[in-house]
Scaffold this motif. Structure first.
Motif, PDB file in Angstrom:
ATOM      1  N   TYR A   1      -9.006   1.204  -7.836  1.00 21.85           N
ATOM      2  CA  TYR A   1      -8.156   2.234  -7.239  1.00 21.85           C
ATOM      3  C   TYR A   1      -8.807   3.608  -7.337  1.00 21.85           C
ATOM      4  CZ  TYR A   1      -4.158   5.345  -6.560  1.00 21.85           C
ATOM      5  OH  TYR A   1      -3.326   6.324  -6.113  1.00 21.85           O
TER       6      TYR A   1
ATOM      7  N   TYR B   1       0.829  -1.191   0.000  1.00 19.28           N
ATOM      8  CA  TYR B   1       0.000   0.000   0.000  1.00 19.28           C
ATOM      9  C   TYR B   1       0.872   1.252   0.000  1.00 19.28           C
ATOM     10  CZ  TYR B   1      -3.667  -3.349   1.114  1.00 19.28           C
ATOM     11  OH  TYR B   1      -4.528  -4.410   1.064  1.00 19.28           O
ATOM     12  N   GLU B   2       0.256   2.399  -0.133  1.00 12.82           N
ATOM     13  CA  GLU B   2       1.013   3.651  -0.236  1.00 12.82           C
ATOM     14  C   GLU B   2       1.762   3.994   1.041  1.00 12.82           C
ATOM     15  OE1 GLU B   2      -1.483   6.772  -1.671  1.00 12.82           O
ATOM     16  OE2 GLU B   2      -1.399   6.068  -3.750  1.00 12.82           O
TER      17      GLU B   2
ATOM     18  N   GLU C   1      -5.759   2.284   3.160  1.00 12.29           N
ATOM     19  CA  GLU C   1      -4.699   2.860   2.347  1.00 12.29           C
ATOM     20  C   GLU C   1      -4.882   2.439   0.897  1.00 12.29           C
ATOM     21  OE1 GLU C   1      -2.134   4.866   2.842  1.00 12.29           O
ATOM     22  OE2 GLU C   1      -2.509   5.215   4.965  1.00 12.29           O
TER      23      GLU C   1
ATOM     24  N   PRO D   1      -9.048  -2.088   3.081  1.00 17.32           N
ATOM     25  CA  PRO D   1      -7.909  -1.305   3.558  1.00 17.32           C
ATOM     26  C   PRO D   1      -8.250   0.176   3.628  1.00 17.32           C
ATOM     27  CG  PRO D   1      -7.620  -1.850   1.248  1.00 17.32           C
ATOM     28  CD  PRO D   1      -8.883  -2.537   1.699  1.00 17.32           C
TER      29      PRO D   1
ATOM     30  N   MET E   1      -3.622   1.207  -2.818  1.00 20.55           N
ATOM     31  CA  MET E   1      -2.634   0.251  -3.269  1.00 20.55           C
ATOM     32  C   MET E   1      -1.528   0.941  -4.068  1.00 20.55           C
ATOM     33  SD  MET E   1      -3.064  -3.018  -5.784  1.00 20.55           S
ATOM     34  CE  MET E   1      -2.427  -2.135  -7.215  1.00 20.55           C
ATOM     35  N   LYS E   2      -0.307   0.437  -3.924  1.00 29.72           N
ATOM     36  CA  LYS E   2       0.830   0.957  -4.666  1.00 29.72           C
ATOM     37  C   LYS E   2       1.365  -0.071  -5.665  1.00 29.72           C
ATOM     38  CE  LYS E   2       5.489   2.854  -3.864  1.00 29.72           C
ATOM     39  NZ  LYS E   2       6.486   3.205  -2.816  1.00 29.72           N
TER      40      LYS E   2
END
Length: 497
Positions: free
Chosen positions: A368, A14-15, A279, A277, A281-282
Motif C-alpha cells: 500500500y 478500493y478507496e 486505486e 489497480p 486498497m481500503k
C-alpha cells in the motif's frame, strides 16, 4: 459453469468503493463504485483453445440472471458493509428481509447520557440503541471497532431518490418527518463496520456512550491502583456528556444509492493485461480475516481475525503490532505486542495463525505504501464522487486529525480514550518525536541530496555527506531537546495541579 464452482478466495474494496472478487476457479468479478454494474471474467476453459479469450459477462446488477444472483448478493453484502452508502436493489433483497413503512425520516436520536442503558452482547459487545429502538451501535469487546445496524430505504430511481431526500427535510434544511397517506415504502436492515480510529462524525455521540459503558465495565475489573484514575476519567466524561444537546444526539443515517448510476461512463474495468489497480486498497477479506487500511500521514493496517480481537500496526514503528484480545471469562482486554522478527509460533488447536496474519498484514501495508508513492497522478473521478459531494459527505474522523483539532465534550471520544492520563500525554509527545525522526530520515531533501551525491566524484561525496549529516543531526537534536523540555514542563504542570 455452475454457480457452486464460484468459491470466494479473496475480496478487495478500493478507496473509490469499487469491489474486486476473486474465486478459487480463477474467475474474477468486478463491481462498480456505485454497485449498479458488474463485470464477470470467467476462468479459462481447460477444454478450449489456448488462444481462446476468456468469457466476459457485463450486466446491470439488479437485472443479473439467476446464475449469478448469489454471487452478486455476496459481493454487495461485502460492499455495503464498508461503503459510505449502500446499494440496495429490490430485486436482490430477500422478501423476509424487507419491511414496509409509510414515513420518511433519515435521522435518529440517541438517548441522553443519564437515561442510556447499555446491553451486553453474547460476545462481550456493548450495545447502544436509539430512542426509537430501530438503530443500534455495537462496540466490540476489545473496544477497538464497532458496527452500526440501521433501517435503510431501498434504492430508487434517481429522480424519485432526489424527491424523497428533499421531502425528508424541513424548509429550513433541518431533518424532518413527512407523512404520505396511502404510500408505502420498502426498507431493509443494513450493518456497517467501522474502526474506532476512523469513522464518520455522525457516529461520535453514540460511540462515546458505548465507550463510556465499556470503560465502566473494564475499570471495575482492573487492579486497585488504576481504579482511582478510571473513576476520575469517568467522572469527567459524565460531566461533559450530561449536557449534550439534541443536535449532538442526532445522527444522519446513510441513504441508499440510486438504482441508476448518474455517471456510468466512469465505470472502470481492469483488462487482462493490466491487472494493476489505479486505486488504493481500503479493505481486503482473505480466508476469513479482514484487513483494513487506515490512511493518514502514517498508514496503519488493522486486522480483524473474526474472534472479536483486533491486531493493529503501530504507526511509525510499523514492524511492531499490537493485539487487543478480549477475555470473555474475565471481561478484561489484554494488549500483546508482536515484532515481525519474533512472532509467536503456531500452537495446536489455534483458531488462526498469528504469524501468518501479521506477516500478510505487513506485506499488504508495504504494498500500500509503495502504491501510494507511485500513484502521483490525480485519480480519475469515480461515479460516486458527484453523489458524495452533492450530499456533503464528511471526511472520516482520524486519530491524527483529532490530535491537531481538539474539540469540547465527547466529540472526539476516540482521542480522549487514548490520552486520558499524564502518562498517556507523555507517550503522545514521544510519538511526535518518533514521527519527526521518521519524516527526517525519509525527507525528499535528503533523497535528492543523495541522488546528487551519487553523480559526483568520490571526493565530493564525502564532503556533501558530511555537511548534510551535520546539519540534519543538529536540527534533529535541537527539535528533540525542545520536545523533551515541553514534556518536562507538561509533567511539572500536571504534578502541581
Amino acid at each position: 459453469m455452475m454457480e457452486t464452482d464460484f468459491i470466494v478466495s479473496l475480496m478487495i474494496m478500493y478507496e473509490d468503493e469499487s469491489v474486486d472478487v476473486r474465486y478459487s476457479n480463477g474467475s474474477q468479478l468486478q463491481l462498480s463504485s456505485c454497485g449498479g454494474e458488474f463485470l464477470l471474467v470467467k476462468a479459462t476453459d481447460p477444454t478450449g483453445h489456448p488462444l481462446q479469450a476468456r468469457e466476459r459477462v457485463r450486466q446491470r446488477t439488479r437485472f443479473t440472471i439467476s446464475t449469478y444472483k448469489e454471487l452478486m448478493v455476496a459481493a454487495l453484502a461485502f460492499r455495503n458493509k464498508y461503503a459510505s452508502r449502500p446499494y440496495l436493489p429490490e430485486e436482490l433483497i430477500p422478501a423476509e428481509h424487507k419491511k414496509s413503512f409509510c414515513s420518511i425520516d433519515s435521522d435518529i436520536m440517541w438517548p441522553e447520557f443519564s437515561s442510556c442503558e447499555a446491553e451486553l452482547g453474547p460476545g462481550g459487545e456493548t450495545i447502544i440503541r436509539s430512542e426509537d429502538g430501530q438503530a443500534a451501535l455495537m462496540l466490540s469487546a476489545s473496544g477497538e471497532e464497532f458496527s452500526i445496524e440501521f433501517p435503510c430505504r431501498l434504492s430508487q430511481t434517481q429522480n424519485r431518490q432526489r424527491s424523497v431526500e428533499c421531502f425528508s427535510r424541513d424548509p429550513d434544511g433541518r431533518p424532518g418527518r413527512q407523512q404520505h397517506p396511502g404510500e408505502m415504502y420498502q426498507s431493509t436492515a443494513v450493518v456497517q463496520h467501522h474502526s474506532c480510529f476512523a469513522y464518520a462524525p455522525t457516529w461520535c455521540y453514540p460511540l462515546s456512550l458505548a465507550r463510556h459503558n465499556w470503560m465502566t465495565r473494564v475499570c471495575k475489573l482492573t487492579d486497585v491502583g488504576a481504579e482511582g484514575l478510571c473513576n476520575s476519567a469517568l467522572t469527567d466524561k459524565k460531566m461533559n456528556m450530561s449536557d449534550a444537546s439534541s443536535e449532538k444526539r442526532r445522527s444522519c443515517l446513510p441513504q441508499a444509492l440510486a438504482l441508476t448510476c448518474p455517471s456510468p461512463h466512469r465505470h472502470r474495468w481492469k483488462s487482462k493485461d493490466q491487472d494493476l489497480p489505479t486505486e488504493l486498497m481500503k479493505v481486503m477479506w482473505c480466508q476469513g480475516v479482514t484487513y483494513r487500511i487506515l490512511s493518514g500521514a502514517v498508514s496503519v493496517i488493522e486486522v480483524s481475525p473474526g474472534d472479536g480481537s483486533v491486531i493493529r500496526s503501530n504507526g511509525v514503528l510499523n514492524t511492531y503490532f499490537s493485539h487487543h484480545r478480549p477475555e470473555l471469562h474475565s471481561g478484561q482486554v489484554k494488549e500483546i505486542s508482536y515484532h515481525l522478527n519474533s512472532l509467536p509460533p503456531d500452537g495446536v488447536g489455534q483458531a488462526y495463525s498469528i504469524c501468518s496474519i501479521v506477516n500478510r498484514a505487513n506485506r499488504i501495508l508495504t504494498c500500500y505504501d509503495q502504491a501510494k508513492q507511485s500513484l502521483n497522478l490525480p485519480a480519475t473521478p469515480s461515479c460516486l464522487q458527484e453523489a458524495k459531494e452533492g450530499r456533503g459527505f464528511s471526511k472520516p474522523s482520524m486519530l491524527e486529525e483529532n490530535l491537531s483539532s481538539p474539540a469540547p465534550g465527547e466529540h472526539h471520544m476516540n482521542l480522549t480514550h487514548r490520552i486520558e492520563h499524564r502518562s498517556d500525554l507523555v507517550a503522545a509527545e514521544l510519538e511526535k518525536i518518533k514521527l519527526f525522526n521518521f519524516l527526517l530520515e525519509n525527507s525528499q531533501l535528503q533523497r535528492s541530496e543523495r541522488g546528487c551525491v551519487e553523480q559526483r566524484g568520490c571526493s565530493e561525496v564525502e564532503e556533501t555527506n558530511e555537511s548534510v549529516n551535520e546539519s540534519s543531526i543538529a536540527e534533529a537534536l535541537r527539535r528533540t531537546s525542545k520536545a523533551i523540555q515541553d514534556i518536562d514542563s507538561l509533567v511539572s504542570a500536571a504534578t502541581s495541579t
